[in-house]
Scaffold this active site. Structure first.
Site, mmCIF file in Angstrom:
data_model
loop_
_atom_site.group_PDB
_atom_site.id
_atom_site.type_symbol
_atom_site.label_atom_id
_atom_site.label_comp_id
_atom_site.label_asym_id
_atom_site.label_seq_id
_atom_site.Cartn_x
_atom_site.Cartn_y
_atom_site.Cartn_z
ATOM 1 C CB THR A 35 -0.911 -0.006 1.254
ATOM 2 O OG1 THR A 35 -1.425 1.288 1.481
ATOM 3 C CG2 THR A 35 -0.128 -0.393 2.511
ATOM 4 C CG ASP A 36 -1.244 4.967 -0.803
ATOM 5 O OD1 ASP A 36 -1.710 4.285 0.131
ATOM 6 O OD2 ASP A 36 -1.898 5.851 -1.391
ATOM 7 C CD GLU A 37 -3.172 3.649 4.535
ATOM 8 O OE1 GLU A 37 -2.951 3.749 5.736
ATOM 9 O OE2 GLU A 37 -4.304 3.440 4.053
ATOM 10 C CE1 TYR A 67 -3.148 -2.431 6.008
ATOM 11 C CE2 TYR A 67 -3.076 -0.091 5.466
ATOM 12 C CZ TYR A 67 -3.169 -1.413 5.065
ATOM 13 O OH TYR A 67 -3.284 -1.730 3.737
ATOM 14 C CE LYS A 106 -0.008 -4.614 3.087
ATOM 15 N NZ LYS A 106 -0.511 -5.926 2.569
HETATM 16 P P1 NAD Z 1 -9.932 -6.890 3.045
HETATM 17 O O1 NAD Z 1 -9.815 -6.552 4.499
HETATM 18 O O2 NAD Z 1 -11.196 -6.589 2.324
HETATM 19 O O3 NAD Z 1 -9.652 -8.446 2.839
HETATM 20 C C1 NAD Z 1 -8.637 -9.129 3.516
HETATM 21 C C2 NAD Z 1 -8.859 -10.628 3.369
HETATM 22 O O4 NAD Z 1 -7.773 -11.304 4.025
HETATM 23 C C3 NAD Z 1 -10.160 -11.110 4.004
HETATM 24 O O5 NAD Z 1 -10.836 -11.981 3.115
HETATM 25 C C4 NAD Z 1 -9.704 -11.849 5.242
HETATM 26 O O6 NAD Z 1 -10.566 -12.917 5.615
HETATM 27 C C5 NAD Z 1 -8.325 -12.342 4.827
HETATM 28 N N1 NAD Z 1 -7.429 -12.559 5.968
HETATM 29 C C6 NAD Z 1 -7.160 -11.681 6.978
HETATM 30 N N2 NAD Z 1 -6.336 -12.246 7.865
HETATM 31 C C7 NAD Z 1 -6.053 -13.486 7.411
HETATM 32 C C8 NAD Z 1 -5.239 -14.546 7.893
HETATM 33 N N3 NAD Z 1 -4.578 -14.464 9.050
HETATM 34 N N4 NAD Z 1 -5.158 -15.692 7.174
HETATM 35 C C9 NAD Z 1 -5.865 -15.825 6.011
HETATM 36 N N5 NAD Z 1 -6.647 -14.848 5.513
HETATM 37 C C10 NAD Z 1 -6.748 -13.701 6.208
HETATM 38 O O7 NAD Z 1 -8.685 -6.185 2.379
HETATM 39 P P2 NAD Z 1 -8.571 -5.502 0.932
HETATM 40 O O8 NAD Z 1 -9.035 -4.100 1.027
HETATM 41 O O9 NAD Z 1 -9.140 -6.412 -0.075
HETATM 42 O O10 NAD Z 1 -6.978 -5.441 0.776
HETATM 43 C C11 NAD Z 1 -6.258 -6.562 0.247
HETATM 44 C C12 NAD Z 1 -4.770 -6.247 0.246
HETATM 45 O O11 NAD Z 1 -4.524 -5.082 -0.532
HETATM 46 C C13 NAD Z 1 -4.198 -5.966 1.636
HETATM 47 O O12 NAD Z 1 -2.931 -6.570 1.702
HETATM 48 C C14 NAD Z 1 -4.078 -4.453 1.686
HETATM 49 O O13 NAD Z 1 -3.010 -4.057 2.523
HETATM 50 C C15 NAD Z 1 -3.783 -4.128 0.227
HETATM 51 N N6 NAD Z 1 -4.220 -2.800 -0.210
HETATM 52 C C16 NAD Z 1 -5.531 -2.404 -0.008
HETATM 53 C C17 NAD Z 1 -5.927 -1.147 -0.457
HETATM 54 C C18 NAD Z 1 -7.365 -0.683 -0.276
HETATM 55 O O14 NAD Z 1 -7.653 0.486 -0.573
HETATM 56 N N7 NAD Z 1 -8.285 -1.531 0.143
HETATM 57 C C19 NAD Z 1 -5.013 -0.298 -1.092
HETATM 58 C C20 NAD Z 1 -3.708 -0.729 -1.276
HETATM 59 C C21 NAD Z 1 -3.322 -2.000 -0.840
#
Ligand code: NAD
Length: 344
Positions: A137-139, A163, A167
């Site tokens: 993530t950009d964060e 968070y 990451k």
């Molecule tokens: P989300 O919270 O919607 O989904 C996370 C998923 O991971 C869920 O299905 C959850 O059940 C699963 N999970 C969590 N802990 C787990 C564990 N211990 N073992 C197995 N599964 C587990 O997240 P998202 O928004 O879809 O983000 C997905 C990825 O993208 C993350 O790594 C996040 O850091 C990254 N990301 C998200 C964004 C955003 O805007 N949402 C932006 C940049 C990067």
């Protein structure tokens, strides 16, 4: 050909990614590893889960090292797209523990399992074509001032929340496994995503639901925190290009070229709902209200995504206007999904 593992495939971006890639000819089988936390929902994979011939589901917790290795070996995984994480900043402030164990230890277990399966233990030679894509993530970069240039791939990591720190730690582990063990890893860092199936705790779905219910719409602080917004389908396309064409050992920034202050984003949503649901009576902007800021709230993020555009030819297909309209329409048409997720 790939035996592809997607972690976190029942979450927001992971489920979109599965829908996006499942029919690509390069994939032999696609295994979704997810332990189904509050954020993981198999309803997000309607039409695929339990139906698609290439799709398999493993309900496994990344914190279980033995099970993670079992999945990698049993399915002879060749490619990994690692998305599973605890992802909500507010939750990381009230309870950082799961962020450390899932985002850091979980990534460590996955790296170890791939190393064990992808390299001949005696000779250290790689067994065949494989790739580990770590989704970040950009964060991790921390906060920008109003006139600072956007983050590039070489900007320093200065994370400010539990968070983003967890990451950043996982990014560093991935980097070290490439440099130390030659693990064929690549990392992406993306700005804020929005789109269908986003859990209604994140800003855009929270605002849509509050406006539809004619309830106050909470905005942190003065509402002038700036984020760059990317439609989730565009993110998925970028991830696929990095998996298939990205250079091992590299990092790629992904962004939407759509920087906007939170208050202006919220006003856009209000106006869209006024247009699409006139029966609600209009004037949705009057529902906006400011609430005390969250601790350590980063002021501004912005991504310079020149590298992925020049090297891999990826550019976002949606503008914020087109993507946000599609998203609001989707939520209006899928209130049953929102109710089911809220009940769960
Ligand atoms: P989300 O919270 O919607 O989904 C996370 C998923 O991971 C869920 O299905 C959850 O059940 C699963 N999970 C969590 N802990 C787990 C564990 N211990 N073992 C197995 N599964 C587990 O997240 P998202 O928004 O879809 O983000 C997905 C990825 O993208 C993350 O790594 C996040 O850091 C990254 N990301 C998200 C964004 C955003 O805007 N949402 C932006 C940049 C990067």
């Amino acid at each position: 050909m790939m035996n592809l593992l997607i972690t976190g495939g029942a979450g927001f971006i992971g489920s979109s990614l599965i829908r996006h890639v499942i029919d690509r000819s390069e994939i032999t089988k696609l295994v979704n590893l997810d332990c189904l936390t509050y954020a993981g929902h198999l309803e997000n994979l309607d039409g695929i889960h339990g139906i698609h011939p290439r799709y398999l589901f493993e309900q496994v917790d990344l914190r279980d090292k033995v099970e993670v290795l079992r999945v990698i070996r049993q399915h002879d995984i060749t490619h990994v797209m690692h998305l599973a994480a605890e992802s909500h900043v507010d939750r990381s402030i009230t309870g950082p523990g799961d962020f450390i164990t899932t985002n850091i230890n979980g990534t460590f277990h996955l790296l170890e399992a791939c190393r064990a399966h992808w390299f001949d233990q005696a000779s250290g030679i790689q067994n065949g074509a494989s790739k580990f894509l770590h989704v970040s993530t950009d964060e991790v970069f921390g906060s920008l001032g109003p006139h600072d240039p956007a983050f590039t791939e070489t900007s320093a990591c200065t994370p400010n929340s539990p968070y983003s720190a967890s990451k950043a730690a996982s990014d560093m582990l991935v980097r070290s496994y490439h440099h130390t063990y030659d693990l064929p890893a690549v990392t992406t860092r993306c700005s804020n995503n929005y789109g269908p199936y986003q859990f209604p705790e994140k800003l855009i779905p929270v605002v849509i639901q509050s406006v539809l219910a004619r309830e106050p719409v909470p905005i942190y602080g003065d509402g002038m925190n700036v984020r760059d917004w990317l439609y989730v389908g565009d993110h998925c396309e970028a991830l696929w290009s990095v998996l298939t064409s990205g250079k091992v050992g590299e990092t790629y920034n992904i962004g939407g070229r759509s920087e906007l202050a939170n208050v202006h984003l919220v006003q856009m949503i209000c106006d869209l709902i006024d247009e699409l649901k006139p029966e609600l009576g209009g004037h949705s902007r009057s529902l906006l209200g400011f609430v005390p800021d969250r601790p350590g709230h980063d002021r501004r993020y912005a991504m310079d995504a020149t590298k992925i555009s020049v090297e891999l030819g990826w550019n976002p297909a949606h503008t914020l206007e087109t993507g946000l309209r599609e998203t609001v329409v989707w939520y209006l048409q899928h209130q049953g999904w929102v109710e089911s997720i809220a009940r769960g």
